[in-house]
Write a protein that holds these residues in place. Structure first.
Motif, mmCIF file in Angstrom:
data_model
loop_
_atom_site.group_PDB
_atom_site.id
_atom_site.type_symbol
_atom_site.label_atom_id
_atom_site.label_comp_id
_atom_site.label_asym_id
_atom_site.label_seq_id
_atom_site.Cartn_x
_atom_site.Cartn_y
_atom_site.Cartn_z
ATOM 1 N N ILE A 1 73.532 -146.553 -32.603
ATOM 2 C CA ILE A 1 72.083 -146.655 -32.719
ATOM 3 C C ILE A 1 71.607 -146.351 -34.142
ATOM 4 C CG2 ILE A 1 69.909 -145.587 -31.991
ATOM 5 C CD1 ILE A 1 71.024 -147.534 -29.976
ATOM 6 N N GLU A 2 72.172 -145.291 -34.755
ATOM 7 C CA GLU A 2 71.736 -144.926 -36.112
ATOM 8 C C GLU A 2 71.987 -146.078 -37.094
ATOM 9 O OE1 GLU A 2 72.631 -140.987 -34.116
ATOM 10 O OE2 GLU A 2 73.589 -142.944 -34.226
ATOM 11 N N LYS A 3 73.121 -146.730 -36.957
ATOM 12 C CA LYS A 3 73.440 -147.856 -37.836
ATOM 13 C C LYS A 3 72.484 -149.018 -37.601
ATOM 14 C CE LYS A 3 77.080 -151.234 -38.833
ATOM 15 N NZ LYS A 3 78.425 -151.738 -38.437
ATOM 16 N N LEU A 4 72.176 -149.296 -36.345
ATOM 17 C CA LEU A 4 71.289 -150.409 -36.021
ATOM 18 C C LEU A 4 69.867 -150.159 -36.524
ATOM 19 C CD1 LEU A 4 72.475 -151.127 -32.357
ATOM 20 C CD2 LEU A 4 72.980 -152.490 -34.401
ATOM 21 N N ALA A 5 69.478 -148.889 -36.582
ATOM 22 C CA ALA A 5 68.114 -148.549 -37.000
ATOM 23 C C ALA A 5 67.978 -148.384 -38.505
ATOM 24 C CB ALA A 5 67.676 -147.255 -36.302
ATOM 25 N N LEU A 6 69.097 -148.403 -39.228
ATOM 26 C CA LEU A 6 69.091 -148.016 -40.640
ATOM 27 C C LEU A 6 68.194 -148.911 -41.493
ATOM 28 C CD1 LEU A 6 70.295 -145.822 -42.366
ATOM 29 C CD2 LEU A 6 72.234 -147.303 -42.852
#
Length: 497
Positions: free
Chosen positions: A475-480
């Motif tokens: 999720i963190e990568k997708l939201a970056l």
């Protein structure tokens, strides 16, 4: 031996508290923990080598004593430094670069100083080469035992009862006491007093806040402030760096996503039992409590957030039941079923907690729905473009669990970062798109919702989306990309209060 134990305790105490120190400035995510741990390990490694070089040249207890004092100073000033590094948040750099820079500014020198203690202690403890392995192993075990105590005491007691800043000061005090165990002299006392006076003077200077409420809980640093938002006076609750909820103080609609509760009746006429995952100011569950006359249950992980909602956001005026536990745990273990479940939990910054965005989480939510029940998942993303990764992946995963799925978009521009509601229906009922759009327009006018909302039935699944599961949910990568485009303006607004 005492020194090794205390240094081990302090290292883990600082490391555990470090993410709590940095979260109110930049958010608390996987990247925060990765940066903090990596920088501290880097500082310790340099400190270990440097401390070993110095103590070999001059193997005296006085050198170790100085290492302890320097460590105490650098640890003690961490909270103060945290107040002066906020300009980093205005730099035109990515989120990862911001977190790394802040971690370097805050924790590299303290961890470097702490790293000098172990090799110096080891050199002084091993008087000769007899039983070197045993002695080295004994000191390593002592350091690890101190680290265990530092972990448990900090995680279970210090942060909960003292907060992160006082926990850091306690670590510095332990080092200072250890410093005096190597002898007390007038010079030592004078130097310590000068430092303490300067330290508390700086603290008094920085101890200014316009917040209505500011305190640390077991989960967040929480602030409640009054502010102007879209030309309206509002009250906000900040959890760490994130504005999680706001409510208008003049009673007017201001165009936030929490104002669309009336639109859920597009998919089902009557709701008797409603579950909302995520509390904040409780803005989301308040409207349906009055609109649908339903029984409302809110799952909010932090009990202090609930208490703040009662004190500052009039929660006691509503008949809302609160359960203080993790939303996923509740979905997995609850027996009650609902007509409507609203997923409104957001993790640090603008991404949802990863464990609430997986196929297994959606299945748990579906199992808690009555037949014909509605599950609404709130996400922040764009529909297309560089900032659409979360939408594409969440939709791809959501459609696997809810074949009968819909979407509400709160902005008409496809490449605009916006609130999007994925709607899953626990039935095979066919919906007439034309009728839903007509009803949508009527409800927007009736409820005076100042948002340009559009509707899509079974929006197309993008091949670019990633299938999210408990085993893989970045999720963190997708939201970056979304965060990087959003963070500069948000930081200026955040620090303006």
């Amino acid at each position: 031996i005492i020194t090794i134990f205390i240094s081990g305790l302090v290292i883990m105490g600082v490391e555990l508290t470090a993410a709590r120190i940095i979260a109110p400035m930049i958010g608390n995510s996987l990247y925060t923990w990765t940066s903090v741990i990596g920088v501290i390990l880097l500082g310790l490694s340099f400190g270990n080598y440097t401390g070993g070089l110095i103590i070999d040249k001059k193997p005296e207890e006085n050198i170790l004593s100085k290492f302890l004092f320097i460590s105490a100073v650098f640890v003690a000033i961490i909270p103060t430094i945290s107040r002066v590094v906020t300009p980093v948040t205005f730099w035109e750099i990515s989120l990862l670069a911001r977190i790394l820079l802040m971690s370097f500014f805050l924790f590299l020198l303290p961890s470097f100083a702490l790293g000098t203690i172990y090799p110096a202690s080891l050199r002084l403890f091993i008087k000769n080469l007899d039983n070197t392995g045993e002695k080295s192993g004994f000191l390593s075990a002592t350091s690890a035992l101190g680290g265990i105590c530092g972990t448990f005491f900090t995680g279970f007691i210090f942060i909960s009862f003292l907060g992160s800043s006082l926990s850091i000061y306690l670590m510095a005090l332990l080092l200072l006491i250890n410093y005096f165990l190597f002898g007390i002299s007038f010079k030592k006392i004078l130097v310590a007093l000068i430092f303490i006076i300067m330290f508390f003077s700086i603290q008094l200077y920085f101890k200014r806040s316009d917040s209505l409420f500011e305190k640390e809980s077991n989960y967040y640093k929480i602030k409640v402030v009054n502010k102007i938002f879209r030309s309206h006076p509002v009250r906000l609750i900040f959890l760490d760096f994130d504005a999680h909820s706001l409510e208008s103080l003049d009673g007017k609609k201001i165009g936030t996503y929490q104002e669309i509760s009336s639109l859920f009746q597009i998919f089902k006429k009557n709701f008797k039992n409603i579950l909302v995952i995520g509390g904040g100011s409780y803005n989301m569950p308040k409207a349906p409590e009055k609109l649908y006359k339903a029984d409302i249950t809110v799952v909010e992980i932090d009990p202090m957030v609930t208490q703040i909602a009662k004190k500052f956001f009039n929660l006691d005026d509503y008949k809302i039941k609160t359960i203080n536990e993790d939303g996923r745990f509740y979905l997995n273990t609850a027996e009650e079923k609902f007509d409507l479940i609203v997923g409104d939990a957001f993790n640090s910054f603008i991404s949802m907690p990863w464990h609430l965005a997986t196929k297994e989480a959606f299945e748990s939510a579906k199992n808690r729905l009555n037949y014909g029940g509605v599950y609404s998942l709130s996400i922040i993303s764009s529909k297309e473009g560089d900032e659409s990764d979360i939408y594409k992946s969440a939709t791809k995963t959501f459609a696997k669990v809810f074949p009968n799925y819909h979407a509400l978009y709160l902005n008409s521009r496809e490449e605009k970062l916006q609130n999007i509601f994925l709607i899953g229906i626990n039935s095979d009922e066919n919906f007439d798109t034309e009728k839903i759009n007509k009803k949508l327009s009527e409800l927007i006018q009736e409820n005076d919702i100042p948002l340009k909302i559009s509707y899509a039935q079974k929006p197309a699944i993008s091949e670019e989306g990633q299938y999210l599961s408990d085993n893989f949910a970045p999720i963190e990568k997708l939201a970056l990309k979304s965060i990087d485009s959003y963070i500069n303006d948000y930081a200026k607004w955040y620090y303006s209060h």
